[in-house]
Design an enzyme around this catalytic site. Structure first.
Site, PDB file in Angstrom:
ATOM      1  N   GLU B  51       0.851  -1.194   0.000  1.00  0.00           N
ATOM      2  CA  GLU B  51       0.000   0.000   0.000  1.00  0.00           C
ATOM      3  C   GLU B  51       0.894   1.255   0.000  1.00  0.00           C
ATOM      4  O   GLU B  51       1.953   1.260   0.634  1.00  0.00           O
ATOM      5  CB  GLU B  51      -0.838  -0.061   1.289  1.00  0.00           C
ATOM      6  CG  GLU B  51      -1.812   1.065   1.516  1.00  0.00           C
ATOM      7  CD  GLU B  51      -2.592   0.855   2.839  1.00  0.00           C
ATOM      8  OE1 GLU B  51      -2.347  -0.165   3.539  1.00  0.00           O
ATOM      9  OE2 GLU B  51      -3.443   1.707   3.169  1.00  0.00           O
ATOM     10  N   LYS B 122      -9.560   2.536  -1.931  1.00  0.00           N
ATOM     11  CA  LYS B 122      -9.825   1.865  -0.646  1.00  0.00           C
ATOM     12  C   LYS B 122     -11.169   2.281  -0.061  1.00  0.00           C
ATOM     13  O   LYS B 122     -11.425   3.472   0.154  1.00  0.00           O
ATOM     14  CB  LYS B 122      -8.692   2.191   0.329  1.00  0.00           C
ATOM     15  CG  LYS B 122      -8.697   1.402   1.622  1.00  0.00           C
ATOM     16  CD  LYS B 122      -7.427   1.708   2.436  1.00  0.00           C
ATOM     17  CE  LYS B 122      -7.317   0.837   3.679  1.00  0.00           C
ATOM     18  NZ  LYS B 122      -6.035   1.114   4.408  1.00  0.00           N
ATOM     19  N   CYS B 155      -5.439  -3.556   2.731  1.00  0.00           N
ATOM     20  CA  CYS B 155      -5.217  -3.582   4.180  1.00  0.00           C
ATOM     21  C   CYS B 155      -6.491  -3.796   5.022  1.00  0.00           C
ATOM     22  O   CYS B 155      -7.016  -4.886   5.080  1.00  0.00           O
ATOM     23  CB  CYS B 155      -4.492  -2.291   4.578  1.00  0.00           C
ATOM     24  SG  CYS B 155      -3.702  -2.349   6.189  1.00  0.00           S
TER      25      CYS B 155
END
Lengths: 293, 293
Positions: B51, B122, B155
């Protein structure tokens, strides 16, 4: 051993890992009472027994399953469990073959000191269960009790992340998993993955998960044992129990932790962070994925 | 090393576990190309980077994040990655700070030999990310490529079982997880739980999951490392990598296993067994649970 103080609601949970014998109902119920009695005497407040604890699992025929199944509540097994829960002042979750008219369900009952609380009919049936049982038709319910909110699942249900999530969203602090985890040809791998699924499901939705499994080999089918209790932070706080011994595992749990742990940081909450605006496909409304499998 | 025969689509997946330096974009991109180059030379077909691989993670201010962010595609980092993927004939998934007008997104790009394929913004932002980034507004998309279908998460997304489930339902064979797993005060426990979540998510939806994490301590924040690749049966087939070394882990994967493994028994299929008739509450249509938390 129940304890209460500010922000705490401590209960002792016990999983009775036993080996029922297929068809020997009286003997099986006797055994459930013996193990549950042992758990109660050592201070358990919530006691779990495996899936189909009174009948055994590997039915040969529909007729055999039908003959062993009982009305819930009102059947003789439920009555004995009710007497026990009342006598001992405990909560009991146990698997039972349920009969309603000519329909059979793989069910789990929840019984407390106050009597029969409710039951759950397994939604996701594994393998040959589909030959004998109807898929559950009662949906999902979280039972409110004086010591906390309890959801129920049975075995293969745990492989559907939707189910634990839903019960947690409905407020469950503790998931009561009465199970008969079948062992495949790779028992070690199955055990590792089963533990990971238990840990992840508890952690992802920040709930306690207690799983009481059976042991033994029944009509050629081995079971995994390894009953366990997992905390909302994903720690295995009791077990995994053995592969092949009848035993009782226990853990003291502050059930309110299930609520407090959902707040992850000042800016994060496991449920408030959910993006339900993009979750539609979970209900199959998007037909596009259908042809993919 | 790509291989094809009946019922097989074998690709080598590589996760580059590196340590970016906050703010040093040129140096970071250089490093991503060095590690990805190493992976490509040893036969990788699909290469993952962490990321925010080009910028680092722990921005001090919104302005710092804004200054480092780029347009996607078209920005200089994406261009370099495109050149690399084309030169090497590989697929590359990497995290990047994305800018669109005055809005920032924590994004991941997917680039192939044929050029820029698409990106993901995200959806679930962790902690201070909420101070700098907008929550993703592109929903979820599975990218079809010549070697298989790929979904993307970043994540904290992994802690939402809905997300992996949705991408699997949309047909993903492989989930590309570009991540910066932060380590809390209990690093050992965090690692155990993170591995369990990775294993369980892959197994529950029968997909490959590749997770490339970063290492190091940045502005006081340590990261977990332990990049890993998990098979659809829940086996960790590469890693977990170290806590603190820059390294590349690789695994050969027959991506078609993701489809075949969904059939569990003659009577069971991970997706056909789903009970969408009782999953409504996942979308929050049932308002009853709201007051519970």
């Amino acid at each position: 051993m129940r304890g209460e103080s500010a922000g705490e609601s401590v209960v002792t949970i016990a999983c009775c890992q036993i080996e029922p014998t297929i068809g020997e109902k009286e003997e099986n119920v006797e055994k459930t009472l013996r193990f549950a009695g042992e758990a109660a005497r050592s201070g358990a407040d919530v006691i779990l027994l495996p899936e189909l604890a009174n009948t055994g699992y590997m039915f040969d025929t529909r007729e055999e399953a039908f003959r062993l199944a009982e009305v819930v509540p009102g059947g003789e097994t439920t009555k004995k469990w009710e007497d026990f829960a009342q006598d001992q002042g405990v909560y009991l979750a146990a698997g039972i073959a349920e009969r309603e008219a000519y329909q059979l369900y793989n069910s789990s009952v929840l019984i407390g000191p106050e009597g029969y609380i409710g039951s759950y009919r397994k939604l996701h049936l594994w393998n040959r269960e589909k030959l004998f049982f109807e898929p559950g038709d009662l949906g999902l319910q979280v039972f409110h009790t004086p010591i906390g909110r309890m959801g129920m699942i049975i075995c293969y249900d745990m492989w559907f992340p939707e189910l634990i999530r839903i019960q947690a969203l409905q407020g469950a602090d503790l998931i009561l998993n009465v199970t008969n985890w079948v062992a495949g040809s790779q028992e070690e791998r199955d055990s590792r993955v089963t533990e990971a699924v238990c840990v992840a499901q508890a952690h992802l939705s920040s709930v306690f998960m207690a799983a009481a499994d059976r042991i033994g080999i029944e009509r050629g089918q081995p079971f995994l044992g390894r009953s366990m209790i997992v905390s909302p932070t994903g720690e295995v706080i009791a077990g995994p129990a053995s592969f092949d011994n009848e035993e009782v595992i226990t853990a003291e749990c502050n059930l309110l932790e299930a609520r407090a742990q959902k707040r992850k940081t000042r800016l994060n909450h496991a449920f408030h962070d959910r993006r339900i605006d993009v979750y539609d496909v979970l209900l199959g409304y998007d037909e596009e994925y259908r042809p993919l499998f």
